[in-house]
Design an enzyme around this catalytic site. Structure first.
Site, mmCIF file in Angstrom:
data_model
loop_
_atom_site.group_PDB
_atom_site.id
_atom_site.type_symbol
_atom_site.label_atom_id
_atom_site.label_comp_id
_atom_site.label_asym_id
_atom_site.label_seq_id
_atom_site.Cartn_x
_atom_site.Cartn_y
_atom_site.Cartn_z
ATOM 1 N N ARG A 81 45.497 33.398 58.118
ATOM 2 C CA ARG A 81 45.590 32.546 56.925
ATOM 3 C C ARG A 81 46.481 31.324 57.170
ATOM 4 O O ARG A 81 46.234 30.256 56.599
ATOM 5 C CB ARG A 81 46.129 33.361 55.740
ATOM 6 C CG ARG A 81 45.090 34.313 55.170
ATOM 7 C CD ARG A 81 45.639 35.141 54.024
ATOM 8 N NE ARG A 81 44.559 35.859 53.359
ATOM 9 C CZ ARG A 81 44.742 36.723 52.362
ATOM 10 N NH1 ARG A 81 45.965 36.978 51.935
ATOM 11 N NH2 ARG A 81 43.714 37.316 51.805
ATOM 12 N N LYS B 282 33.938 52.494 47.677
ATOM 13 C CA LYS B 282 33.434 52.888 46.359
ATOM 14 C C LYS B 282 32.389 51.930 45.795
ATOM 15 O O LYS B 282 32.534 50.714 45.872
ATOM 16 C CB LYS B 282 34.605 52.974 45.370
ATOM 17 C CG LYS B 282 35.627 54.051 45.710
ATOM 18 C CD LYS B 282 36.742 54.071 44.677
ATOM 19 C CE LYS B 282 37.760 55.162 44.971
ATOM 20 N NZ LYS B 282 38.852 55.174 43.971
ATOM 21 N N GLY C 18 38.910 40.569 53.580
ATOM 22 C CA GLY C 18 39.328 41.970 53.521
ATOM 23 C C GLY C 18 39.176 42.694 54.847
ATOM 24 O O GLY C 18 39.433 42.153 55.920
ATOM 25 N N GLY D 289 39.668 39.863 47.332
ATOM 26 C CA GLY D 289 39.190 39.939 45.954
ATOM 27 C C GLY D 289 38.474 38.674 45.522
ATOM 28 O O GLY D 289 37.480 38.724 44.789
#
Length: 397
Positions: free
Chosen positions: A36, A203, A354, A377
């Site tokens: 980053r 999930k 991620g 996110g």
């Protein structure tokens, strides 16, 4: 892209507030992944090379108490940034006040200053995270123009992005934010076809909206990782002790019906009895699983199937690992998919932040992707088709 960028404004002689995303992983005060920071360099260099006075700020982790502050200072990041730029970065360990204001007032054209973790303002009343109006106005008063280059927080309306934008003449995008809009936004709004999306992770509940939205725009949606077992269970298969969201079975059935053949699931798996980095006891179709076994990775036939689908793709978005890639015995699926995407010659290939980004970098394929997103996110919400506050605040051309 119809958003203004730093190219569209005059920065010479101006105090340029730059919201960067330096929320990097740290261990014992050392940065373990500086991607980053590296991705922010083009914007910083452009501003200082053109005579701007760069004022950088970022959050780092979550800061809930004064005790958290010692492990969340941006001082090590400022030090590493200085090394990468080979140019002095003045670090001010404050988020407001006279010391910070004087340091900014003393900045000269082409100089760089970074101030302390914006989340230090969350200790009393979550002023940063709750977009406190007074804080946003104060930070805006420190500069002349605002460059938002922090895609990682673009899905949040915080004082350090939306709050500043509401109190300053103009907000533009930095080069990193411009890239994220171009690649991830472009994949969702106007992809070259065939468009294949690969979704992994634990999930279904984390990615319901992503799956639903991508079924509207993608030609194929490949699903691996822990999510796959919920879909397999919804089809009537037994999945042993594999991760499975029983309460989401009806939703999985609905998504399969909506998909009308677009969803592609793994065809073989690596089975084991324990969640440990021991070799798989056997590999085969889901019908081979025993009641006391779980799957922690997809098998070689699944990688082969996914690679065949990917071979014809012109746009690929990958978000989420195919298995427990942190364990070497269950990283085969993630490595295989990563390799298949990386070797595509004529496709736009995007990693959606991620764990996928971590895997691409860890396995040495980073340079072979068109774009690796810096947002976790934020990438997911952008793929859901949502409007992101950190992008909406940027002025249109």
């Amino acid at each position: 892209m119809n958003k203004k960028t730093v190219r569209d404004i005059e920065v010479s002689g101006k105090k340029v507030l730059i919201r960067v995303d330096f929320n990097v992983p740290m261990q014992d005060g050392e940065i373990t992944d500086e991607n980053r920071i590296v991705e922010a360099l083009p914007t910083i260099k452009y501003i200082v090379d053109n005579g701007g006075r760069a004022i950088l700020f970022s959050h780092l982790g979550r800061v809930a108490s004064a005790e958290d502050k010692k492990d969340a200072t941006l001082a090590p990041v400022a030090k590493r940034l200085q090394e990468l730029l080979q140019k002095e970065v003045k670090f001010v360990p404050e988020t407001r006040g006279q010391v910070l204001e004087e340091a900014i007032a003393n900045l000269k054209d082409g100089e760089i200053l970074m101030f302390e973790n914006t989340r230090f303002e969350d200790i009393e009343g979550k002023k940063e995270s709750k977009n406190n109006p007074e804080l946003g106005k104060y930070w805006a008063s420190l500069g002349d123009v605002f460059v938002n280059d922090a895609f990682g927080t673009a899905h949040r309306a915080h004082a350090s992005n939306a709050g500043i934008a509401a109190n300053i003449k103009e907000t533009v995008a930095g080069f990193l934010l411009e890239k994220e809009i171009k690649f991830i936004g472009g994949a969702v709004s106007n992809p070259k076809r065939p468009f294949v999306a690969i979704l992994g992770g634990a999930k279904v509940s984390d990615k319901i909206e992503v799956i639903s939205n991508l079924l509207n725009v993608a030609d194929k949606v490949i699903i691996g990782g822990g999510m796959a077992y919920t879909f397999l269970k919804a089809q009537g298969f037994e999945v042993g002790t594999s991760l499975c969201e029983i309460e989401k079975l009806d939703l999985a059935k609905e998504l399969l019906e909506k998909a009308d053949g677009k969803i592609v699931l793994p065809v073989d798996f690596r089975f084991t009895k324990k969640f440990e980095n021991e070799p798989a006891s056997h590999v085969g179709p889901i019908t081979d699983i025993k009641a006391d076994e779980m799957s922690l990775d997809i098998g070689p036939k699944s990688v082969e199937l996914f690679a065949e689908i990917l071979a014809t793709a012109k746009t690929v978005v990958w978000n989420g690992p195919m298995g427990v890639f942190e364990m070497s015995n269950y990283a085969h699926g993630t490595i295989g998919v990563c390799e298949a995407i990386a070797n595509l010659k004529s496709a736009t290939t995007i990693v959606g932040g991620g764990d996928s980004a971590a895997a691409a970098i860890q396995f040495g394929y980073a340079s072979k992707f068109t774009h690796i997103s810096t947002g976790g996110g934020a990438s997911l919400e952008y793929l859901e088709g949502k409007l992101l506050p950190g992008i909406e605040i940027v002025a249109n051309k």
